[in-house]
Design a protein around this motif. Structure first.
Motif, PDB file in Angstrom:
ATOM      1  N   MET A   1      60.469 135.577 -36.493  1.00 12.88           N
ATOM      2  CA  MET A   1      59.062 135.304 -36.738  1.00 12.88           C
ATOM      3  C   MET A   1      58.371 135.096 -35.391  1.00 12.88           C
ATOM      4  O   MET A   1      58.828 134.324 -34.568  1.00 12.88           O
ATOM      5  CB  MET A   1      58.935 134.051 -37.611  1.00 12.88           C
ATOM      6  CG  MET A   1      57.540 133.793 -38.030  1.00 12.88           C
ATOM      7  SD  MET A   1      57.248 132.403 -39.163  1.00 12.88           S
ATOM      8  CE  MET A   1      58.759 132.105 -39.973  1.00 12.88           C
ATOM      9  N   SER A   2      57.257 135.799 -35.180  1.00 13.21           N
ATOM     10  CA  SER A   2      56.555 135.698 -33.898  1.00 13.21           C
ATOM     11  C   SER A   2      55.771 134.396 -33.809  1.00 13.21           C
ATOM     12  O   SER A   2      55.479 133.749 -34.820  1.00 13.21           O
ATOM     13  CB  SER A   2      55.607 136.883 -33.729  1.00 13.21           C
ATOM     14  OG  SER A   2      54.478 136.739 -34.573  1.00 13.21           O
ATOM     15  N   GLY A   3      55.406 134.053 -32.589  1.00 15.51           N
ATOM     16  CA  GLY A   3      54.643 132.836 -32.346  1.00 15.51           C
ATOM     17  C   GLY A   3      53.241 132.883 -32.921  1.00 15.51           C
ATOM     18  O   GLY A   3      52.610 131.853 -33.117  1.00 15.51           O
ATOM     19  N   THR A   4      52.760 134.068 -33.199  1.00 14.96           N
ATOM     20  CA  THR A   4      51.407 134.198 -33.740  1.00 14.96           C
ATOM     21  C   THR A   4      51.392 134.354 -35.255  1.00 14.96           C
ATOM     22  O   THR A   4      50.322 134.514 -35.846  1.00 14.96           O
ATOM     23  CB  THR A   4      50.689 135.416 -33.111  1.00 14.96           C
ATOM     24  OG1 THR A   4      51.418 136.599 -33.433  1.00 14.96           O
ATOM     25  CG2 THR A   4      50.549 135.254 -31.611  1.00 14.96           C
ATOM     26  N   PHE A   5      52.549 134.288 -35.883  1.00 18.27           N
ATOM     27  CA  PHE A   5      52.645 134.515 -37.328  1.00 18.27           C
ATOM     28  C   PHE A   5      51.695 133.607 -38.107  1.00 18.27           C
ATOM     29  O   PHE A   5      50.908 134.079 -38.947  1.00 18.27           O
ATOM     30  CB  PHE A   5      54.089 134.317 -37.801  1.00 18.27           C
ATOM     31  CG  PHE A   5      54.250 134.397 -39.284  1.00 18.27           C
ATOM     32  CD1 PHE A   5      54.230 135.626 -39.927  1.00 18.27           C
ATOM     33  CD2 PHE A   5      54.423 133.247 -40.044  1.00 18.27           C
ATOM     34  CE1 PHE A   5      54.374 135.709 -41.304  1.00 18.27           C
ATOM     35  CE2 PHE A   5      54.563 133.318 -41.417  1.00 18.27           C
ATOM     36  CZ  PHE A   5      54.535 134.553 -42.054  1.00 18.27           C
ATOM     37  N   LEU A   6      51.744 132.308 -37.868  1.00 15.90           N
ATOM     38  CA  LEU A   6      50.890 131.371 -38.619  1.00 15.90           C
ATOM     39  C   LEU A   6      49.412 131.617 -38.347  1.00 15.90           C
ATOM     40  O   LEU A   6      48.586 131.525 -39.267  1.00 15.90           O
ATOM     41  CB  LEU A   6      51.262 129.928 -38.296  1.00 15.90           C
ATOM     42  CG  LEU A   6      52.602 129.451 -38.828  1.00 15.90           C
ATOM     43  CD1 LEU A   6      52.881 128.018 -38.365  1.00 15.90           C
ATOM     44  CD2 LEU A   6      52.658 129.550 -40.338  1.00 15.90           C
ATOM     45  N   LEU A   7      49.075 131.945 -37.105  1.00 14.57           N
ATOM     46  CA  LEU A   7      47.675 132.250 -36.796  1.00 14.57           C
ATOM     47  C   LEU A   7      47.215 133.509 -37.525  1.00 14.57           C
ATOM     48  O   LEU A   7      46.101 133.550 -38.059  1.00 14.57           O
ATOM     49  CB  LEU A   7      47.483 132.424 -35.288  1.00 14.57           C
ATOM     50  CG  LEU A   7      47.627 131.174 -34.437  1.00 14.57           C
ATOM     51  CD1 LEU A   7      47.482 131.524 -32.965  1.00 14.57           C
ATOM     52  CD2 LEU A   7      46.598 130.128 -34.838  1.00 14.57           C
ATOM     53  N   ARG A   8      48.054 134.531 -37.547  1.00 12.80           N
ATOM     54  CA  ARG A   8      47.696 135.767 -38.239  1.00 12.80           C
ATOM     55  C   ARG A   8      47.462 135.506 -39.727  1.00 12.80           C
ATOM     56  O   ARG A   8      46.484 135.982 -40.313  1.00 12.80           O
ATOM     57  CB  ARG A   8      48.774 136.836 -38.057  1.00 12.80           C
ATOM     58  CG  ARG A   8      48.808 137.441 -36.679  1.00 12.80           C
ATOM     59  CD  ARG A   8      49.746 138.635 -36.552  1.00 12.80           C
ATOM     60  NE  ARG A   8      51.154 138.288 -36.728  1.00 12.80           N
ATOM     61  CZ  ARG A   8      51.877 138.557 -37.812  1.00 12.80           C
ATOM     62  NH1 ARG A   8      51.362 139.227 -38.816  1.00 12.80           N
ATOM     63  NH2 ARG A   8      53.144 138.190 -37.889  1.00 12.80           N
ATOM     64  N   ILE A   9      48.345 134.727 -40.340  1.00 12.81           N
ATOM     65  CA  ILE A   9      48.216 134.429 -41.765  1.00 12.81           C
ATOM     66  C   ILE A   9      46.965 133.589 -42.023  1.00 12.81           C
ATOM     67  O   ILE A   9      46.208 133.854 -42.963  1.00 12.81           O
ATOM     68  CB  ILE A   9      49.486 133.711 -42.302  1.00 12.81           C
ATOM     69  CG1 ILE A   9      50.712 134.609 -42.128  1.00 12.81           C
ATOM     70  CG2 ILE A   9      49.305 133.288 -43.754  1.00 12.81           C
ATOM     71  CD1 ILE A   9      50.611 135.981 -42.763  1.00 12.81           C
ATOM     72  N   ALA A  10      46.725 132.593 -41.187  1.00 15.47           N
ATOM     73  CA  ALA A  10      45.557 131.728 -41.373  1.00 15.47           C
ATOM     74  C   ALA A  10      44.256 132.518 -41.241  1.00 15.47           C
ATOM     75  O   ALA A  10      43.342 132.367 -42.069  1.00 15.47           O
ATOM     76  CB  ALA A  10      45.588 130.583 -40.357  1.00 15.47           C
ATOM     77  N   VAL A  11      44.154 133.355 -40.227  1.00 12.09           N
ATOM     78  CA  VAL A  11      42.937 134.155 -40.047  1.00 12.09           C
ATOM     79  C   VAL A  11      42.797 135.149 -41.198  1.00 12.09           C
ATOM     80  O   VAL A  11      41.692 135.370 -41.699  1.00 12.09           O
ATOM     81  CB  VAL A  11      42.919 134.857 -38.671  1.00 12.09           C
ATOM     82  CG1 VAL A  11      41.770 135.844 -38.579  1.00 12.09           C
ATOM     83  CG2 VAL A  11      42.822 133.823 -37.555  1.00 12.09           C
ATOM     84  N   ALA A  12      43.887 135.735 -41.645  1.00 14.47           N
ATOM     85  CA  ALA A  12      43.832 136.660 -42.775  1.00 14.47           C
ATOM     86  C   ALA A  12      43.303 135.961 -44.029  1.00 14.47           C
ATOM     87  O   ALA A  12      42.458 136.515 -44.746  1.00 14.47           O
ATOM     88  CB  ALA A  12      45.212 137.265 -43.032  1.00 14.47           C
ATOM     89  N   ILE A  13      43.767 134.755 -44.280  1.00 16.47           N
ATOM     90  CA  ILE A  13      43.280 133.994 -45.445  1.00 16.47           C
ATOM     91  C   ILE A  13      41.787 133.722 -45.314  1.00 16.47           C
ATOM     92  O   ILE A  13      41.032 133.875 -46.281  1.00 16.47           O
ATOM     93  CB  ILE A  13      44.084 132.685 -45.612  1.00 16.47           C
ATOM     94  CG1 ILE A  13      45.512 133.010 -46.063  1.00 16.47           C
ATOM     95  CG2 ILE A  13      43.401 131.734 -46.597  1.00 16.47           C
ATOM     96  CD1 ILE A  13      46.467 131.821 -45.995  1.00 16.47           C
ATOM     97  N   ILE A  14      41.349 133.335 -44.127  1.00 20.02           N
ATOM     98  CA  ILE A  14      39.923 133.070 -43.909  1.00 20.02           C
ATOM     99  C   ILE A  14      39.102 134.336 -44.137  1.00 20.02           C
ATOM    100  O   ILE A  14      38.072 134.316 -44.817  1.00 20.02           O
ATOM    101  CB  ILE A  14      39.693 132.497 -42.496  1.00 20.02           C
ATOM    102  CG1 ILE A  14      40.225 131.068 -42.429  1.00 20.02           C
ATOM    103  CG2 ILE A  14      38.214 132.549 -42.113  1.00 20.02           C
ATOM    104  CD1 ILE A  14      40.306 130.498 -41.032  1.00 20.02           C
TER     105      ILE A  14
END
Length: 131
Positions: free
Chosen positions: A1-14
């Motif tokens: 899992m990349s370091g940006t995984f959570l950021l990508r998911i959070a921005v996608a949800i937004i």
């Protein structure tokens, strides 16, 4: 899992929530007719509003799938900057609290998108430059 995984998911949800709800409650058409057409985009306001929201959905899918992340980021950043210029700047900085509908939310999303797009910074060569 990349370091940006959570950021990508959070921005996608937004991006998804900001777009999908407007597809079902006439919010996108209202934004096109009642705002974009009124500030000079007539007769293309509704088309432009739908284009913006569909680009958000596409960007969310690309962020979740970790494909074409820079393309998704640049398109979304462009839209967020235009939102700042056309909508939020005149309202000031704060979204809530010290004001209403300001630029701080778009600013944060832009910075997070850059962090996703360039997780190692903007340098082309990541060699140790300490002297």
């Amino acid at each position: 899992m990349s370091g940006t995984f959570l950021l990508r998911i959070a921005v996608a949800i937004i991006l998804l929530t900001h777009s999908v709800f407007g597809m079902f409650n006439n919010g996108i058409n209202d934004f096109g007719n009642l705002f974009l057409n009124q500030i000079g985009f007539a007769p293309f306001g509704v088309f432009l509003a739908w284009s913006i929201k569909l680009s958000h959905v596409a960007a969310a899918i690309l962020l979740i799938s970790n494909k074409y992340v820079k393309l998704a980021g640049f398109v979304t950043i462009f839209i967020l900057i235009m939102g700042i210029i056309l909508v939020h700047f005149k309202e000031g900085w704060f979204v809530v609290g010290g004001g209403r509908n300001g630029v701080e939310y778009n600013f944060l999303l832009i910075v997070v998108l850059f962090a996703i797009m360039y997780p190692n910074g903007f340098r082309k060569n990541q060699q140790n430059t300490n002297l």
